[in-house]
Design an enzyme around this catalytic site. Structure first.
Site, mmCIF file in Angstrom:
data_model
loop_
_atom_site.group_PDB
_atom_site.id
_atom_site.type_symbol
_atom_site.label_atom_id
_atom_site.label_comp_id
_atom_site.label_asym_id
_atom_site.label_seq_id
_atom_site.Cartn_x
_atom_site.Cartn_y
_atom_site.Cartn_z
ATOM 1 N N MET A 155 0.939 -1.223 0.071
ATOM 2 C CA MET A 155 0.021 -0.003 -0.030
ATOM 3 C C MET A 155 0.671 1.073 0.000
ATOM 4 S SD MET A 155 -2.853 -0.999 2.897
ATOM 5 C CE MET A 155 -1.943 -1.991 3.864
ATOM 6 N N HIS A 171 0.021 5.915 -0.232
ATOM 7 C CA HIS A 171 -1.067 6.940 -0.212
ATOM 8 C C HIS A 171 -1.232 7.363 -1.305
ATOM 9 C CE1 HIS A 171 -0.415 6.827 4.437
ATOM 10 N NE2 HIS A 171 -1.488 6.283 4.268
ATOM 11 N N PHE A 211 5.119 7.672 -1.215
ATOM 12 C CA PHE A 211 6.500 7.073 -0.642
ATOM 13 C C PHE A 211 6.118 6.405 0.713
ATOM 14 C CE2 PHE A 211 8.707 10.528 -2.946
ATOM 15 C CZ PHE A 211 8.350 10.231 -4.316
ATOM 16 N N HIS A 212 4.950 6.117 1.133
ATOM 17 C CA HIS A 212 4.453 5.454 2.394
ATOM 18 C C HIS A 212 4.203 4.002 2.219
ATOM 19 C CE1 HIS A 212 3.046 9.817 3.632
ATOM 20 N NE2 HIS A 212 4.254 9.794 3.453
ATOM 21 N N ILE A 213 5.229 3.198 2.556
ATOM 22 C CA ILE A 213 5.166 1.799 2.290
ATOM 23 C C ILE A 213 4.502 0.825 3.279
ATOM 24 C CG2 ILE A 213 6.261 -0.300 1.417
ATOM 25 C CD1 ILE A 213 6.792 2.145 -0.337
#
Lengths: 461, 530, 259
Positions: free
Chosen positions: B311, B313, B466-468
């Site tokens: 996932m 954002h 870039f939020h894993i």
């Protein structure tokens, strides 16, 4: 309030203690608290990580060993059993009730000039306004010959002047009141007056600049080598906040501002300022003035033929190191921020002193005074730079923003400063042999030297 | 002497690994940290930023290591996905990790974010609740040094001070920039709820750090260390006794009898292989690198969920010129955001949304076009000033769901200088995410109207934040999750995976603080066991 | 393995990865570094600034020459054109140039304003842009009194809450700058948007004037269902592999920017 409880308790049990009813007057206790602040008693007698205010145990490293501040709370382990006269003798003559001599880390030569009214107030405060603590600080053992405290008697004969300084009750904010504070409670000359061969203060160079461990205590007389270009407001602001347009308080001065000056009434800071601008100018020990050699913008951007290396830093010039680490706050040109939030380095005292100690210490440890929550601090760079990088950086800052004539800083100097190696000199290094050889005078000189050497704190990991 | 090289070996020296290391080292445990990258002092990153041409490339100031490629190294990540979206992500391999160049948003999830399935019927639930994690959020906020206000409704649903907190933030918020005052003034009138963005920037001196002075360079490097970065915790861990070994690329976890992990194998830049043993192993190597290591080692994957459920954002960005000067770029890069859409009933149908105001000095974004248009001299300078003053950018943080087909795998077709594989990412935006587009367009239309906007970039191009998350997913059921509620792998008692990759829901907020809270919690578990 | 070995190995690897052709031999230009060099004179005329550092001008020249071997001859042509044209206003001078000279002028101007030559990327390390200057990058000069050159704030904490220099702030509520519940909070729900503004957000117009004209001509914003259908169709268009580093194209929306 925290300190009111013991007052009330002791007021009820007055006859049991060594205090007279007059000494237990709450107003006197309050006045004594102000004296304790002005005298900065807490600096040595309160361990920030320890067992309460004035309970002692704060260890100060010296080249001869660690000296621990005494417990001065009203407990049997402190000064609870001391009469006023015993207290007065300790404060003015450096002798405790059991007749042992205090090391001159305790600035009794300055306190000797205190007004009797202040001495009584301080006594009342320490007996009644402070929570008793039974903390027993670690024993201070400096080893022979320095463990032989009686050698202080001879030194005291030479350098202890017992005269009371006038002005304690002079008009608020007056130079007379300032002179009293400077010469007694604030004990400015302990650090700021140079010492003679016998480690006594040189009376004709009063406030002409001295040294404290790695730090230089600059010339603060009213001349070109001193703080002649500081206004009275500059001085008062420096004492109140640890900073002004000319510099930032670091090291022991930072501690003194934090614990003492910033808590004194503004009128007393004004008084000190009023007096200091009248102190006769003494030459020497001041910032070096002269032409500067700042880098141009093309000098601080990478060389024309150079490809920036993203990891290796060995080839970076002092100017580029400065640009990377310092220019954000101090400006690429060393002029500080436009709104005064960060000090200029051009004209900054620490930058331009002949001895690089203050500059290097500030780079390594930062300027961490946070008296004003909205003010900035300077982070420590000790973990971020090698000694060689600090040397290059400090050399550039000195010649670029101080004066071209200042000598470069060497990597070895940085190492010494980082690791707390003070230039103690031949006499101190050979004290034991000299003493055994009968040169007792040497030993007493040296032990007096502790007054200036021990006030050195290690903040570097 | 111990039969092991260490009590615990932590793979990854980012803020999460460093927090686990600090917990263990402070408790007297022997700790080794393996880091693929190198050390780099803060000032050197600043100098690299200064001297690189690409000022808007957040990876550029950091080492480009052929044995530890980062996400922007050509070919390292091969992505497959939708035609209208390029999967791009940004992370570093350097001591201290990717928080070296973050923007330091430090949000807590909302209570409903932990129970998305049971509340809204979509996605998954966490095996723990907000209340379970709350004490560790407090510790994380103190460790990072977060500025924020407890007196705000971060959910935007008129819930009063929300989410509930047992302790206030360690520092108050910084002052509100003029541009955010203008946004607040106009958009509140329209019905939008503006909240302070809690951040790991000192608003006053904290822990030896100066207060933020508005260098506007959080990304790619705060020049004064006012902003928290992982190297600060790493330094504390090392000072507490942790043994940091840089330039050591872990590539295999070895399994022994009973399924316990017995050793980690790592490779040095010269190609030599080494191994170390420990009682416990912690993989804390970022949301893409952690599953890569597990998959290369064929461990912890009995559920076949390692690397899946990726996932981000993934959202939209709108940049425009307002009809009045706003002057973004004064202050840090982010201060405020719009929270109305974080927790509405529509989460059952489409992504929750948070709108974030970017606050960059925009000269670099506007000057190239003006020069190309032929403006010169005073006309050019006047146009730069006019447009820089009126520039504004608003981005969405859009919730995505855990979908097993969105995944990361090692890519054996590409190898780095020491023969280790690259990454292959498959990532598509499902209907749940895409269905937020009509809502976002309506909100953006209101923002545009409020400021008489002239469009620079319309909000119709998807991009990652870039939020894993999701790649080592946490759950109670070993059949469909990788780690349990304590971040311990279901398959190996002595193997923990601590990364934002364990998060089963993405919510609408930057995941790092949640990751740090989980790391401190895992550290406590480890200390109790060892 | 010895540390020395590590270092050597790393250095070699680094160089193999990022080594970029170095500048052309310095000797060609080094002796001409001065305010009277062609590049320095061209830079001054094109920017309207007489205080540009000659060393940086030489850097511009070397970098552009490395990029294009014909740059020195293009520069010679440009300086002839600039010095024979009448007037000194950069706009007038630039407008009078031939296409070739204008291209040379653009390259020089971009170097000075943006601080680099070549192209840069926000999402890949595969770019050829070369650093020229940051502290002298001219694009920051027109705003220097209001916003910082990033990483070099010249002020202290929280300065940003004040009204920026030169701005006449509209009246705002007393508590507008207060964060949290004590600040401004909405009392209504957001309204349905105006169709023209929605039309703009859907990417069909860049100004409200254009959007209103379109609606007056019979256009209408898409419904939610149409937006979703269009989005799903776009996802399917020609799905395929890309590699990280491919820059997102926004040409569709940027076109309207150059009105």
């Amino acid at each position: 309030m925290k300190h009111m409880r013991p007052i009330l308790v002791l007021l009820a049990a007055l006859c049991a203690g060594p205090l007279s009813a007059q000494q237990a007057d709450p107003a006197l206790v309050a006045a004594g608290k102000a004296v304790a602040v002005a005298g900065d008693c807490a600096a040595c007698h309160t361990n920030p990580e320890g067992k309460g205010d004035f309970a002692g145990g704060y260890g100060v490293d010296s080249p001869l060993g660690t000296i621990y501040g005494a417990n001065i709370t009203p407990s049997p382990q402190g000064i609870g059993d001391w009469s006023f006269d015993q207290f007065d003798t300790a404060m003015r003559k450096g002798r405790a009730p059991d007749l042992h001599f205090l090391y001159p880390a305790m600035p009794y030569t300055a306190y000797a000039g205190m007004a009797e009214s202040d001495m009584k107030a301080l006594y009342s405060y320490l007996q009644l306004g402070v929570d008793p603590s039974d903390n027993v600080p670690p024993h201070t053992d400096l080893g022979f010959p320095f463990s032989f405290r009686a050698i202080m008697a001879g030194w005291n004969l030479l350098f202890l002047n017992g005269d009371v300084v006038a002005g304690a009750n002079a008009e608020a904010g007056s130079a007379a009141r300032g002179e009293y504070l400077v010469k007694t409670l604030a004990h400015c000359s302990t650090c700021h007056t140079p010492r003679n061969a016998l480690m006594g203060e040189e009376s004709d160079s009063f406030l002409g600049g001295g040294a404290v461990g790695e730090w230089i205590a600059p010339n603060i007389t009213a001349g070109p080598d001193g703080i002649g270009d500081w206004s009275r407001d500059d001085i008062a602001r420096f004492l109140a906040t640890g900073r002004n347009a000319h510099g930032v308080a670091g090291g022991e001065m930072g501690t003194a501002v934090e614990r003492s000056f910033s808590k004194m009434p503004r009128s007393d800071l004004d008084a000190i300022a009023a007096y200091l601008v009248s102190v006769p100018a003494v030459a020497g020990n001041g910032p070096v003035r002269g032409a500067r050699d700042p880098a141009s913008i093309p000098d601080i951007e990478p060389p024309l033929s150079g490809l920036n290396d993203y990891i290796d830093t060995t080839d970076m010039s002092g100017a580029r190191l400065y640009q990377a680490a310092c220019a954000t706050c101090h400006g690429w040109d060393g002029m500080g921020s436009v709104d005064g939030a960060h000090p200029a380095l051009v004209g900054n005292t620490a930058v331009a002193l002949d001895d690089p100690g203050n500059l290097v210490m500030t780079i390594l440890n930062g300027a961490q005074l946070t008296l004003d929550p909205d003010a900035s601090l300077m982070p420590a760079f000790g973990d971020q730079f090698t000694d060689a990088e600090v040397a290059k950086l400090a050399s550039y800052v000195r010649t670029g923003f101080g004066a071209k004539a200042l000598a470069p800083v060497t990597q070895a100097q940085v190492w010494n400063i980082r690791n707390g190696v003070v230039q103690t000199g031949w006499l101190l290094a050979n004290a034991k042999a000299l003493t055994i050889a009968g040169l007792g005078l040497g030993a007493l000189i040296l032990i007096a030297g502790l007054a200036v050497l021990i006030r050195r704190r290690r903040r570097i990991r | 002497m111990s039969d092991y090289d260490a009590d615990v070996i932590i793979i990854g020296s980012g803020t999460i690994g460093s927090h686990v290391a600090l917990q263990c080292a402070q408790a007297g445990k022997s700790v080794i940290i393996l880091e693929a990258g190198t050390k780099l002092p803060r000032w050197k990153a600043v100098q690299n930023f200064h001297e690189d041409a690409a000022k808007r490339n957040w990876n550029a100031p950091y080492p480009r290591l052929p044995w530890a490629p980062h996400s922007y190294m050509e070919g390292y990540i091969e992505a497959t996905g939708d035609a209208d979206f390029d999967y791009v992500t940004s992370y570093l391999r350097v001591a201290g990790g990717t928080t070296r160049h973050w923007a330091a948003a430090c949000w807590r999830l909302l209570p409903n974010d932990f129970k998305l399935k049971s509340t809204y019927g979509v996605g998954r639930d966490w095996p723990i609740s907000y209340d379970d994690l709350e004490p560790w959020y407090v510790k994380a906020e103190r460790s990072v040094g977060v500025s924020g206000t407890a007196q705000d409704d971060q959910s935007g649903q008129n819930r009063g001070a929300y989410p509930p907190r047992s302790q206030d933030y360690p520092m108050p918020p910084e002052a509100m920039p003029y541009s955010v005052q203008r946004m607040t003034s106009k958009l509140t009138d329209m019905g939008y709820s503006i909240a302070h963005e809690p951040c790991g920037r000192a608003s006053r001196p904290y822990d030896g750090r100066p207060a933020c002075i508005g260098n506007n360079n959080c990304e790619p490097a705060c020049p004064i260390g006012a902003m928290y970065s992982g190297d600060m915790t790493l330094e504390k861990a090392v000072a507490a006794g942790a043994d940091l070994r840089t330039e050591s690329v872990a590539f295999k976890l070895e399994t022994g009898e009973g399924g316990a992990i017995t050793a980690v194998h790592f490779r040095k830049p010269d190609g030599s292989d080494h191994q170390l043993t420990a009682r416990r192993f912690v993989v804390a190597s970022h949301g893409l690198e952690s599953p890569k290591l597990l998959l290369m080692s064929d461990v912890a994957n009995s559920s076949d969920q390692v690397g899946r459920n990726l996932m981000d954002h993934t959202g939209l960005t709108f940049s425009f010129l307002a009809d009045e000067p706003l002057w973004t770029g004064r202050g840090s890069v982010q201060h405020g955001c719009i929270v109305n859409r974080r927790d509405e009933p529509s989460r059952a149908q489409h992504s929750a949304i948070r709108y974030s105001f970017r606050n960059l000095v925009p000269n670099l974004d506007i000057a190239p076009d003006l020069i190309e248009q032929g403006l010169r001299g005073e006309a050019l300078d006047d146009a730069i000033r006019d447009r820089a003053g009126r520039y504004m950018q608003i981005s969405t943080m859009s919730e995505t769901l855990a979908i097993p087909t969105n995944r990361v795998q090692p890519n054996p077709d590409w190898t780095d200088s020491i023969g280790l594989p690259g990454l292959k990412v498959t990532y598509r935006l499902d209907r749940y995410v895409r269905a937020m587009l009509p809502q976002a367009q309506r909100d953006f239309a209101n923002f545009a109207q409020a400021f008489g906007a002239e469009v620079l970039t319309a909000p119709n191009q998807w991009r990652n934040q870039f939020h894993i998350m999701g790649t080592c997913i946490m759950g109670d059921d070993p059949a469909d999750s990788v780690v349990d509620k304590d971040c311990r792998t279901h398959d190996h008692d002595n193997l923990f995976v601590v990364t934002t990759g364990v998060m089963p829901t993405s919510a609408t907020v930057n995941p790092t603080l949640t990751g740090i809270a989980l790391a401190i919690r895992a550290g406590d578990t480890l200390v109790k066991e060892l | 393995m010895s540390p020395a070995h590590t270092r050597l190995s790393r250095r070699q690897l680094l160089v193999s990865l990022i080594a970029i052709p170095l500048f052309s031999p310095r000797s060609v230009f080094a002796q001409t570094a001065g305010t009277d060099s062609d590049i320095a004179r061209a830079s001054a005329l094109l920017t309207g600034r007489s205080t540009l550092a000659p060393e940086t001008a030489m850097r511009v020249q070397e970098l552009l020459s490395a990029q294009d071997a014909a740059f020195p001859s293009h520069l010679a042509s440009l300086i002839r054109a600039l010095e024979t044209a009448s007037g000194t206003d950069p706009q007038t001078l630039s407008d009078s140039l031939s296409d070739t000279d204008a291209a040379t002028a653009l390259a020089i101007l971009e170097a000075w304003y943006l601080g680099y030559v070549g192209s840069v990327s926000t999402s890949s390390m595969d770019y050829d842009g070369k650093f020229v200057t940051y502290l002298q990058a001219l694009m920051f000069e027109p705003t220097g009194d209001v916003t910082p050159r990033p990483a070099y704030s010249k002020r202290g904490a929280n300065y940003w809450s004040a009204v920026p220099e030169g701005v006449a702030a509209p009246a705002m509520a007393d508590n507008v700058a207060t964060w949290g519940l004590a600040g401004l909070k909405p009392t209504t729900s957001p309204p349905d948007p105006d169709p023209a503004w929605l039309y703009m957000m859907q990417g069909y117009a860049t100004t409200i004037t254009a959007a209103r004209a379109a609606l007056a001509g019979g256009a209408a914003p898409l419904t939610s269902d149409e937006v979703n259908a269009k989005s799903l169709a776009a996802a399917q268009a020609s799905a395929g592999a890309q590699t990280t580093g491919a820059q997102t194209s926004d040409s569709e929306t940027r076109e309207g920017d150059s009105k």
